[in-house]
Design a protein around this motif. Structure first.
Motif, PDB file in Angstrom:
ATOM      1  N   ARG A  70       0.811  -1.222   0.000  1.00 30.47           N
ATOM      2  CA  ARG A  70       0.000   0.000   0.000  1.00 30.47           C
ATOM      3  C   ARG A  70       0.843   1.271   0.000  1.00 30.47           C
ATOM      4  NH1 ARG A  70      -4.753  -1.218   4.456  1.00 30.47           N
ATOM      5  NH2 ARG A  70      -5.894  -2.701   3.171  1.00 30.47           N
ATOM      6  N   CYS A  71       2.104   1.162   0.378  1.00 30.43           N
ATOM      7  CA  CYS A  71       2.962   2.351   0.447  1.00 30.43           C
ATOM      8  C   CYS A  71       3.149   2.963  -0.940  1.00 30.43           C
ATOM      9  CB  CYS A  71       4.346   1.992   0.993  1.00 30.43           C
ATOM     10  SG  CYS A  71       4.382   1.598   2.739  1.00 30.43           S
ATOM     11  N   ALA A  72       3.046   4.270  -1.002  1.00 30.28           N
ATOM     12  CA  ALA A  72       3.434   5.003  -2.198  1.00 30.28           C
ATOM     13  C   ALA A  72       4.933   5.260  -2.068  1.00 30.28           C
ATOM     14  CB  ALA A  72       2.661   6.305  -2.296  1.00 30.28           C
ATOM     15  N   VAL A  73       5.602   5.422  -3.196  1.00 32.67           N
ATOM     16  CA  VAL A  73       7.050   5.646  -3.157  1.00 32.67           C
ATOM     17  C   VAL A  73       7.417   6.896  -3.947  1.00 32.67           C
ATOM     18  CG1 VAL A  73       7.594   3.203  -2.857  1.00 32.67           C
ATOM     19  CG2 VAL A  73       7.575   4.170  -5.142  1.00 32.67           C
ATOM     20  N   TYR A  74       8.486   7.492  -3.523  1.00 33.94           N
ATOM     21  CA  TYR A  74       9.097   8.631  -4.214  1.00 33.94           C
ATOM     22  C   TYR A  74      10.580   8.334  -4.282  1.00 33.94           C
ATOM     23  CZ  TYR A  74      11.131  13.287  -4.749  1.00 33.94           C
ATOM     24  OH  TYR A  74      11.866  14.354  -5.166  1.00 33.94           O
ATOM     25  N   ARG A  75      11.168   8.534  -5.452  1.00 36.27           N
ATOM     26  CA  ARG A  75      12.610   8.340  -5.621  1.00 36.27           C
ATOM     27  C   ARG A  75      13.214   9.644  -6.127  1.00 36.27           C
ATOM     28  NH1 ARG A  75      14.008   2.426  -8.077  1.00 36.27           N
ATOM     29  NH2 ARG A  75      13.285   1.259  -6.282  1.00 36.27           N
ATOM     30  N   PHE A  76      14.309  10.047  -5.542  1.00 40.72           N
ATOM     31  CA  PHE A  76      14.990  11.254  -5.989  1.00 40.72           C
ATOM     32  C   PHE A  76      16.484  10.974  -6.055  1.00 40.72           C
ATOM     33  CE2 PHE A  76      15.763  11.521  -1.546  1.00 40.72           C
ATOM     34  CZ  PHE A  76      16.794  12.418  -1.327  1.00 40.72           C
ATOM     35  N   ASN A  77      17.242  11.943  -6.481  1.00 35.68           N
ATOM     36  CA  ASN A  77      18.698  11.863  -6.535  1.00 35.68           C
ATOM     37  C   ASN A  77      19.140  10.624  -7.318  1.00 35.68           C
ATOM     38  OD1 ASN A  77      21.396  12.368  -6.127  1.00 35.68           O
ATOM     39  ND2 ASN A  77      21.380  12.067  -3.945  1.00 35.68           N
ATOM     40  N   THR A  78      19.599   9.565  -6.678  1.00 33.83           N
ATOM     41  CA  THR A  78      20.106   8.380  -7.376  1.00 33.83           C
ATOM     42  C   THR A  78      18.991   7.491  -7.914  1.00 33.83           C
ATOM     43  OG1 THR A  78      20.160   7.049  -5.360  1.00 33.83           O
ATOM     44  CG2 THR A  78      22.149   8.323  -5.887  1.00 33.83           C
ATOM     45  N   LYS A  79      17.764   7.734  -7.516  1.00 32.82           N
ATOM     46  CA  LYS A  79      16.577   6.954  -7.925  1.00 32.82           C
ATOM     47  C   LYS A  79      16.673   5.487  -7.523  1.00 32.82           C
ATOM     48  CE  LYS A  79      14.934  10.447 -10.408  1.00 32.82           C
ATOM     49  NZ  LYS A  79      14.805  11.626  -9.612  1.00 32.82           N
ATOM     50  N   LYS A  80      17.428   5.181  -6.440  1.00 32.77           N
ATOM     51  CA  LYS A  80      17.609   3.803  -6.005  1.00 32.77           C
ATOM     52  C   LYS A  80      16.922   3.482  -4.690  1.00 32.77           C
ATOM     53  CE  LYS A  80      22.039   3.219  -8.302  1.00 32.77           C
ATOM     54  NZ  LYS A  80      23.461   3.000  -8.111  1.00 32.77           N
ATOM     55  N   LYS A  81      16.475   4.501  -3.958  1.00 34.53           N
ATOM     56  CA  LYS A  81      15.850   4.269  -2.654  1.00 34.53           C
ATOM     57  C   LYS A  81      14.381   4.662  -2.717  1.00 34.53           C
ATOM     58  CE  LYS A  81      18.961   6.917  -0.894  1.00 34.53           C
ATOM     59  NZ  LYS A  81      19.953   7.691  -0.201  1.00 34.53           N
ATOM     60  N   ASP A  82      13.522   3.779  -2.214  1.00 34.26           N
ATOM     61  CA  ASP A  82      12.104   4.105  -2.110  1.00 34.26           C
ATOM     62  C   ASP A  82      11.872   4.894  -0.836  1.00 34.26           C
ATOM     63  OD1 ASP A  82      11.581   2.650  -4.396  1.00 34.26           O
ATOM     64  OD2 ASP A  82      10.754   0.917  -3.345  1.00 34.26           O
ATOM     65  N   GLN A  83      11.429   6.139  -0.973  1.00 32.90           N
ATOM     66  CA  GLN A  83      10.963   6.918   0.163  1.00 32.90           C
ATOM     67  C   GLN A  83       9.503   6.509   0.325  1.00 32.90           C
ATOM     68  OE1 GLN A  83      13.287   9.028   1.588  1.00 32.90           O
ATOM     69  NE2 GLN A  83      14.707   8.441  -0.015  1.00 32.90           N
ATOM     70  N   LEU A  84       9.149   5.948   1.455  1.00 29.14           N
ATOM     71  CA  LEU A  84       7.820   5.374   1.661  1.00 29.14           C
ATOM     72  C   LEU A  84       6.893   6.362   2.350  1.00 29.14           C
ATOM     73  CD1 LEU A  84       9.045   1.924   3.052  1.00 29.14           C
ATOM     74  CD2 LEU A  84       8.492   2.512   0.680  1.00 29.14           C
TER      75      LEU A  84
END
Length: 167
Positions: A70-84
């Motif tokens: 259910r978590c939405a994700v945002y990726r920034f900078n390196t686009k390798k980490k899911d910000q939940l």
């Protein structure tokens, strides 16, 4: 919050989730809070999301029901980490480091703000310096707007060039 003891180190298990309850999970930490040093990082994402991070391994985070999906994700900078975060109420929950770190850390950076009933003033904090130490070492706040503006100008210029050469 239930304190648990293992043969090796004391640990604590804490219930957590978003503001509206759409996403729920439990986190086991060793050492338990408040002995754990919570990271208060100054990078642009941690500041904007309000993260105060603890770092449980993947096996020490138990997502209830379909909460992880259910978590939405945002990726920034390196686009390798899911910000939940929660897609319903917007609560920032933390970071999934699944494919992003070397050496491999198979876990999460969970925001202590997501823990239920936790007195944030009772915690010990460690200052993080992501703004200075994480590539690119600069503030990325609001940069997507500027990138979109540059792209729109480039597209408009290319369209104008194509129109001129077509006539």
């Amino acid at each position: 919050m239930a304190e648990q003891k293992t043969d090796q180190k004391p640990s604590g298990t804490y219930e957590a989730g978003c503001h509206c309850g759409y996403i729920k999970f439990s986190v086991t930490l060793s050492p338990p809070l408040p002995e754990y040093k919570v990271l208060d990082c100054n990078c642009s994402m941690c500041r904007k999301a309000g993260y105060l991070l603890v770092y449980p391994t993947r096996q020490n985070v138990k997502w209830h029901g379909e909460s992880r999906e259910r978590c939405a994700v945002y990726r920034f900078n390196t686009k390798k980490k899911d910000q939940l975060f929660c897609p319903r109420c917007g609560t920032s929950l933390g970071i999934d480091f699944r494919d992003s770190t070397k050496p491999k850390f198979d876990g999460y950076g969970i925001s202590a703000r997501a823990f239920y009933g936790l007195d944030l003033d009772s915690l010990q904090y460690e200052k993080g310096h992501g703004l200075e130490n994480v590539k690119p070492a600069r503030d990325l706040s609001g940069i997507q707007f500027e990138l979109d503006e540059e792209e729109a100008k480039a597209s408009a210029a290319a369209a104008a060039t194509n129109t001129t050469t077509a006539t």
